[in-house]
Motif scaffolding. Sequence first.
Motif, PDB file in Angstrom:
ATOM      1  N   ASP A 256     -71.039  21.260   7.452  1.00  0.00           N
ATOM      2  CA  ASP A 256     -70.115  22.128   5.688  1.00  0.00           C
ATOM      3  C   ASP A 256     -70.367  23.443   6.705  1.00  0.00           C
ATOM      4  OD1 ASP A 256     -68.189  21.860   4.959  1.00  0.00           O
ATOM      5  OD2 ASP A 256     -68.788  20.654   3.360  1.00  0.00           O
ATOM      6  N   PRO A 257     -68.325  24.038   7.072  1.00  0.00           N
ATOM      7  CA  PRO A 257     -68.526  25.276   6.844  1.00  0.00           C
ATOM      8  C   PRO A 257     -68.883  25.893   5.191  1.00  0.00           C
ATOM      9  CG  PRO A 257     -67.446  24.456   8.580  1.00  0.00           C
ATOM     10  CD  PRO A 257     -68.463  23.319   8.022  1.00  0.00           C
ATOM     11  N   ALA A 258     -67.996  24.818   4.606  1.00  0.00           N
ATOM     12  CA  ALA A 258     -68.710  25.407   2.707  1.00  0.00           C
ATOM     13  C   ALA A 258     -70.113  25.722   2.384  1.00  0.00           C
ATOM     14  CB  ALA A 258     -67.564  24.100   2.184  1.00  0.00           C
ATOM     15  N   ASN A 259     -70.659  25.441   3.016  1.00  0.00           N
ATOM     16  CA  ASN A 259     -71.343  24.888   2.243  1.00  0.00           C
ATOM     17  C   ASN A 259     -72.918  26.555   3.078  1.00  0.00           C
ATOM     18  OD1 ASN A 259     -71.966  23.186   0.673  1.00  0.00           O
ATOM     19  ND2 ASN A 259     -72.692  21.783   2.189  1.00  0.00           N
ATOM     20  N   TRP A 260     -71.691  27.418   3.177  1.00  0.00           N
ATOM     21  CA  TRP A 260     -72.229  28.494   3.859  1.00  0.00           C
ATOM     22  C   TRP A 260     -71.843  29.751   3.881  1.00  0.00           C
ATOM     23  CZ3 TRP A 260     -77.463  28.405   6.350  1.00  0.00           C
ATOM     24  CH2 TRP A 260     -77.837  27.209   7.064  1.00  0.00           C
ATOM     25  N   SER A 261     -70.581  29.808   2.544  1.00  0.00           N
ATOM     26  CA  SER A 261     -70.013  30.703   2.944  1.00  0.00           C
ATOM     27  C   SER A 261     -69.741  30.594   0.966  1.00  0.00           C
ATOM     28  CB  SER A 261     -68.855  30.893   3.655  1.00  0.00           C
ATOM     29  OG  SER A 261     -67.850  29.917   2.847  1.00  0.00           O
ATOM     30  N   GLY A 262     -69.222  31.913   0.358  1.00  0.00           N
ATOM     31  CA  GLY A 262     -68.558  32.157  -0.974  1.00  0.00           C
ATOM     32  C   GLY A 262     -69.603  32.123  -2.069  1.00  0.00           C
TER      33      GLY A 262
ATOM     34  N   TYR B  99     -70.900  30.652  -3.576  1.00  0.00           N
ATOM     35  CA  TYR B  99     -71.954  28.758  -4.098  1.00  0.00           C
ATOM     36  C   TYR B  99     -72.615  28.238  -2.452  1.00  0.00           C
ATOM     37  CZ  TYR B  99     -69.128  28.986  -8.394  1.00  0.00           C
ATOM     38  OH  TYR B  99     -68.272  29.451  -9.355  1.00  0.00           O
ATOM     39  N   GLY B 100     -72.572  28.985  -1.791  1.00  0.00           N
ATOM     40  CA  GLY B 100     -72.811  28.863  -0.667  1.00  0.00           C
ATOM     41  C   GLY B 100     -74.363  28.926  -0.535  1.00  0.00           C
TER      42      GLY B 100
ATOM     43  N   SER C 164     -75.553  16.269  -1.117  1.00  0.00           N
ATOM     44  CA  SER C 164     -75.988  17.928  -1.001  1.00  0.00           C
ATOM     45  C   SER C 164     -77.691  17.494  -2.118  1.00  0.00           C
ATOM     46  CB  SER C 164     -75.133  18.176  -2.825  1.00  0.00           C
ATOM     47  OG  SER C 164     -74.960  19.272  -3.323  1.00  0.00           O
TER      48      SER C 164
END
Length: 218
Positions: free
Chosen positions: A10-16, A18-19, A184
């Motif tokens: 999941d790309p969302a888990n690698w940025s921001g 909270y990544g 998660s």
Amino acid sequence: MNWLAEFFGDPANWSGPYGIPARLVEHLEFSLLALALAALIAVPLGLLIGHTGRGALAVVITANAARALPTLGLLVLVMLLVGVGTLPVLVPLVALAVPPILVNTYEGIRGVDSDLSDAAYGMGLRGHQVLARVQVPVALPLILLGLRLAAIQVVATATVAAYVGLGGLGRFIIDGLATKDFPSTIGGAVLVVLLALAVQLLFTLAQRLLVSRGVKGR
């Protein structure tokens, strides 16, 4: 395996904020600070007690008492006393890390062959010089072992930071359990295991670089 692929893919888990990279940095900050504080307490104390031979009983009592402390219970207690923040996390982590460092440092110094120390004294070296030039280099493998054990325990236990609303890899586990987001939860657990293995490898390399060949042969 599907859950792991879902989490890590999941790309969302690698940025921001909270990544995975951000949470990893937070986890390392807690762990390194706790390990540094524990080392500042335990290494000098272990060297002093091992060199002088005084206070050995205190080492055993302190180590056993600290090992018996429930990490989560201590975390909650400190949080109730001082409030939410970094301190409630550091106190139980430092308490967890001190015993292996203290005991291994003490045992390493006490285990140095007395003939080596006597020869150093015979050459005119003083007590602190014998400690620094003879005893510490010979005891270095055990000292590093204590640091390695403490580091692995701290990395694995730093997930408790999530219980008091702080970050780190524990957020994936705690939040995942709360929302039944099993990818998660499992992904966070895998990250903690991988980080512990990386710490193990780092200390193995450090031992090869720092310990002299003569000591390795012994």
